[in-house]
Scaffold this motif. Structure first.
Motif, PDB file in Angstrom:
ATOM      1  N   PRO A  97       0.827  -1.216   0.000  1.00 11.69           N
ATOM      2  CA  PRO A  97       0.000   0.000   0.000  1.00 11.69           C
ATOM      3  C   PRO A  97       0.865   1.272   0.000  1.00 11.69           C
ATOM      4  O   PRO A  97       0.392   2.345  -0.322  1.00 11.69           O
ATOM      5  CB  PRO A  97      -0.782  -0.090   1.315  1.00 11.69           C
ATOM      6  N   PHE A 105       3.441   1.940 -15.838  1.00 15.51           N
ATOM      7  CA  PHE A 105       2.476   1.020 -15.249  1.00 15.51           C
ATOM      8  C   PHE A 105       2.062   1.436 -13.843  1.00 15.51           C
ATOM      9  O   PHE A 105       0.890   1.425 -13.503  1.00 15.51           O
ATOM     10  CB  PHE A 105       3.034  -0.401 -15.232  1.00 15.51           C
ATOM     11  N   PHE A 106       3.033   1.817 -13.039  1.00 17.28           N
ATOM     12  CA  PHE A 106       2.713   2.187 -11.661  1.00 17.28           C
ATOM     13  C   PHE A 106       2.446   3.687 -11.534  1.00 17.28           C
ATOM     14  O   PHE A 106       2.241   4.194 -10.440  1.00 17.28           O
ATOM     15  CB  PHE A 106       3.805   1.716 -10.699  1.00 17.28           C
ATOM     16  N   ASN A 124      -1.190   5.732  -3.383  1.00 16.51           N
ATOM     17  CA  ASN A 124      -0.565   4.934  -2.312  1.00 16.51           C
ATOM     18  C   ASN A 124      -0.793   5.573  -0.947  1.00 16.51           C
ATOM     19  O   ASN A 124      -1.101   6.760  -0.845  1.00 16.51           O
ATOM     20  CB  ASN A 124       0.942   4.793  -2.566  1.00 16.51           C
ATOM     21  N   ALA A 125      -0.608   4.763   0.088  1.00 12.33           N
ATOM     22  CA  ALA A 125      -0.699   5.272   1.459  1.00 12.33           C
ATOM     23  C   ALA A 125       0.384   6.322   1.675  1.00 12.33           C
ATOM     24  O   ALA A 125       1.500   6.201   1.159  1.00 12.33           O
ATOM     25  CB  ALA A 125      -0.524   4.115   2.446  1.00 12.33           C
ATOM     26  N   PHE A 134      14.254  -0.206  -6.673  1.00  9.08           N
ATOM     27  CA  PHE A 134      13.521   1.056  -6.778  1.00  9.08           C
ATOM     28  C   PHE A 134      12.188   0.932  -6.063  1.00  9.08           C
ATOM     29  O   PHE A 134      11.670  -0.171  -5.892  1.00  9.08           O
ATOM     30  CB  PHE A 134      13.235   1.375  -8.252  1.00  9.08           C
ATOM     31  N   ILE A 135      11.631   2.084  -5.688  1.00  9.28           N
ATOM     32  CA  ILE A 135      10.235   2.088  -5.243  1.00  9.28           C
ATOM     33  C   ILE A 135       9.473   3.091  -6.100  1.00  9.28           C
ATOM     34  O   ILE A 135      10.015   4.141  -6.481  1.00  9.28           O
ATOM     35  CB  ILE A 135      10.085   2.398  -3.728  1.00  9.28           C
ATOM     36  N   TYR A 136       8.251   2.723  -6.436  1.00 12.14           N
ATOM     37  CA  TYR A 136       7.373   3.589  -7.219  1.00 12.14           C
ATOM     38  C   TYR A 136       6.221   3.994  -6.304  1.00 12.14           C
ATOM     39  O   TYR A 136       5.447   3.145  -5.864  1.00 12.14           O
ATOM     40  CB  TYR A 136       6.818   2.831  -8.425  1.00 12.14           C
ATOM     41  N   ILE A 137       6.123   5.273  -5.991  1.00  9.98           N
ATOM     42  CA  ILE A 137       5.058   5.763  -5.094  1.00  9.98           C
ATOM     43  C   ILE A 137       4.181   6.733  -5.890  1.00  9.98           C
ATOM     44  O   ILE A 137       4.697   7.694  -6.478  1.00  9.98           O
ATOM     45  CB  ILE A 137       5.652   6.509  -3.876  1.00  9.98           C
ATOM     46  N   THR A 176       5.259   0.491  -4.785  1.00  6.61           N
ATOM     47  CA  THR A 176       5.616  -0.794  -5.374  1.00  6.61           C
ATOM     48  C   THR A 176       7.128  -0.939  -5.416  1.00  6.61           C
ATOM     49  O   THR A 176       7.823  -0.079  -5.960  1.00  6.61           O
ATOM     50  CB  THR A 176       5.034  -0.900  -6.785  1.00  6.61           C
ATOM     51  N   TYR A 218       7.730   0.076 -16.022  1.00  8.74           N
ATOM     52  CA  TYR A 218       7.211   0.113 -14.648  1.00  8.74           C
ATOM     53  C   TYR A 218       6.725   1.519 -14.322  1.00  8.74           C
ATOM     54  O   TYR A 218       5.738   1.704 -13.608  1.00  8.74           O
ATOM     55  CB  TYR A 218       8.296  -0.310 -13.634  1.00  8.74           C
ATOM     56  N   PHE A 247       2.959   8.531   4.013  1.00 13.72           N
ATOM     57  CA  PHE A 247       3.703   8.493   5.276  1.00 13.72           C
ATOM     58  C   PHE A 247       4.830   9.514   5.222  1.00 13.72           C
ATOM     59  O   PHE A 247       5.193   9.996   4.146  1.00 13.72           O
ATOM     60  CB  PHE A 247       4.265   7.093   5.548  1.00 13.72           C
ATOM     61  N   LEU A 301      11.391  -1.133   4.001  1.00 20.36           N
ATOM     62  CA  LEU A 301      10.048  -0.954   3.427  1.00 20.36           C
ATOM     63  C   LEU A 301       9.234  -2.242   3.491  1.00 20.36           C
ATOM     64  O   LEU A 301       8.029  -2.210   3.746  1.00 20.36           O
ATOM     65  CB  LEU A 301      10.162  -0.425   1.993  1.00 20.36           C
TER      66      LEU A 301
END
Lengths: 314, 314
Positions: A171, B8-9, B34-35, B27-30, A174, B5, B37, B50
């Motif tokens: 959540p 897509f994200f 998304n939640a 990597f992170i895709y935010i 990704t 990606y 924080f 994470l």
């Protein structure tokens, strides 16, 4: 499901009966770049079958050029072995944990013969995977109408490194990472103990290490003579993992080796290993406690190798 | 990484230091869906942070309306509890397994106060997560320059069910399934034993069940008075999981409850539970051995509930 998956994975979704549980819808997307296989049985593949087939095949692929058998249950290996013959490898792998093998999936590195098929047909199994099956073996296996028989068309050697990425949806965002395809590195692989492992022990250590890579962290694999004695994963403390693995390895632990997918953080694991007469330990190394851990290995005459590589898998 | 990606994200990739291991890029895709924080510390979040934050937060979210503390190590819970105060919940969760709590991540369901901050600053932790922190608590926690302090902006109640899908990439194709957001079902939740659980025991069973849902299969959670006594996951045989969980629960297992994420396949698990004076068992039910299992529960005066729901998680 999100229609975009179809474009992204460049494949049509094939609906599966359900996901990990009956209340979850699930699909698989297979395209031309994926590994090719054929289901020689009339039994449908479930989501969980596909997870187990993947896990078993990737471990067998670590040993693509020798006779290997890998048994998987709940997406976790519960037995693996190499042998002079494939049948020997199978019987050794089976002997690790016959209880867990009930309902398991088995991957073979080579063609399955009649001997193996006879034994395997006496066990309740979900699936068998191999590059090929002798005609008389296939005949025996097909008598079990609940068994999935998977013929791998793409060679194990290729399957081994063909996956490039992993995706973990949360959540919070990704997560995408390169798949862990790292091999043992000659430059970082070191004997750090006074007691030197002989050639056979080194081979057992490498065997156990290659399996630990595919077990969830903290992973501990106890092995001897190219046979797993116990496999423990998904533990939150290293000492619990080592003690549980030693308990399950029973008497066989004497002169066996332990592989840990990360570094050993304290001497308690070495003391537990010594109590069971473990001969050698292969681990990542690289903590500030390394000296204490190596001193303890020396005290108990345990051979120790550090790899400089970590294989956390969550 | 695959440029697709990003599309897509619907988010830019944020590079992480590395993936699960130092040799893996990640990597992170935010994106806006998304939640949300905020990292109140100056310490960077790693891929493994994470994963742990996600696991801890999703379990805490099961108990969003009460005082809950959840401790996670290696993407697996190693302690969880509810309390009349948040501090009580924290101390109970900590007591489950202080060894594993070294280097762990803790999620709190409510605002963290000074008392908690004082104790937590005496423990080596990777991260703490809460909807808020009292100013004096934050001041204490910030003194630890290695601690990640995560303030959840999106409420736990929302986070709980906002993830819709999971993706598992394999060389054989990509598996996509609905996330397991299933709640306990009043229509399938049944007391099947002659010994009836009292209201308190039922509450402990539901508590343990909600945690078992987030533990890798075969999962076994032993709990009493809204406190986990042991959590065991990732096992390939149910009896091994039950025995290991009972060993780790020690003496406290008397009158405690056991939650199993799947059905109990044989009476061996009931016999092991009886030896430790377990009071109640909550499990999926639905196997052809159900009658034997319920008969065994009756023999040992163990209360048993079947849920009709399975929570395999691999």
């Amino acid at each position: 499901m999100n229609d975009n998956y179809e474009k992204f994975f460049n494949a049509e979704p094939l609906a599966l009966k359900y996901g990990e549980n009956p209340h979850q819808k699930a699909f698989i997307y297979i395209n031309n770049d994926n590994a090719q296989f054929e289901n020689l049985s009339d039994v449908e593949l479930s989501y969980n079958n596909l997870l187990d087939i993947n896990c078993a095949a990737l471990i067998a692929a670590e040993f693509y050029d020798v006779n290997a058998a890998v048994i998987v249950k709940h997406n976790t290996p519960c037995g693996a072995a190499l042998g002079k013959t494939l049948n020997e490898a199978y019987l050794k792998a089976f002997d690790t944990d016959p209880v867990s093998t009930f309902g398991a999936t088995i991957a073979f590195s080579k063609t399955v013969d009649k001997e193996i098929a006879k034994h395997a047909s006496s066990v309740f199994l979900d699936a068998v995977i191999a590059p090929d099956f002798d005609p008389d073996a296939l005949e025996i296996l097909k008598k079990n109408e609940a068994l999935r028989i998977i013929k791998l068309i793409t060679p194990y050697k290729t399957i081994r490194t063909m996956q490039e990425q992993e995706v973990h949806i949360t959540p919070f965002g990704t997560l995408v990472q390169e798949t862990d395809n790292k091999e043992l590195d000659k430059d970082t692989f070191k004997v750090v103990s006074k007691t030197k492992p002989d050639a056979e022990m080194i081979e057992d250590m490498v065997f156990a290490w290659k399996i630990a890579k595919h077990v969830k962290t903290n992973a501990v694999v106890v092995a001897k003579d190219f046979k797993t004695l116990s496999i423990v994963g998904g533990q939150t403390s290293r000492i619990d993992a080592v003690e549980t693995a030693l308990d399950r390895a029973c008497e066989g632990a004497k002169k066996a080796v332990i592989a840990c997918d990360g570094f050993i953080p304290a001497i308690d694991s070495i003391q537990a290993a010594a109590q069971c007469r473990i001969g050698g330990i292969i681990q990542t190394g690289g903590t500030h406690k390394d000296k204490d851990v190596v001193d303890a290995a020396n005290k108990y005459e345990i051979a120790m190798i550090t790899t400089g590589i970590r294989h956390f898998k969550h």
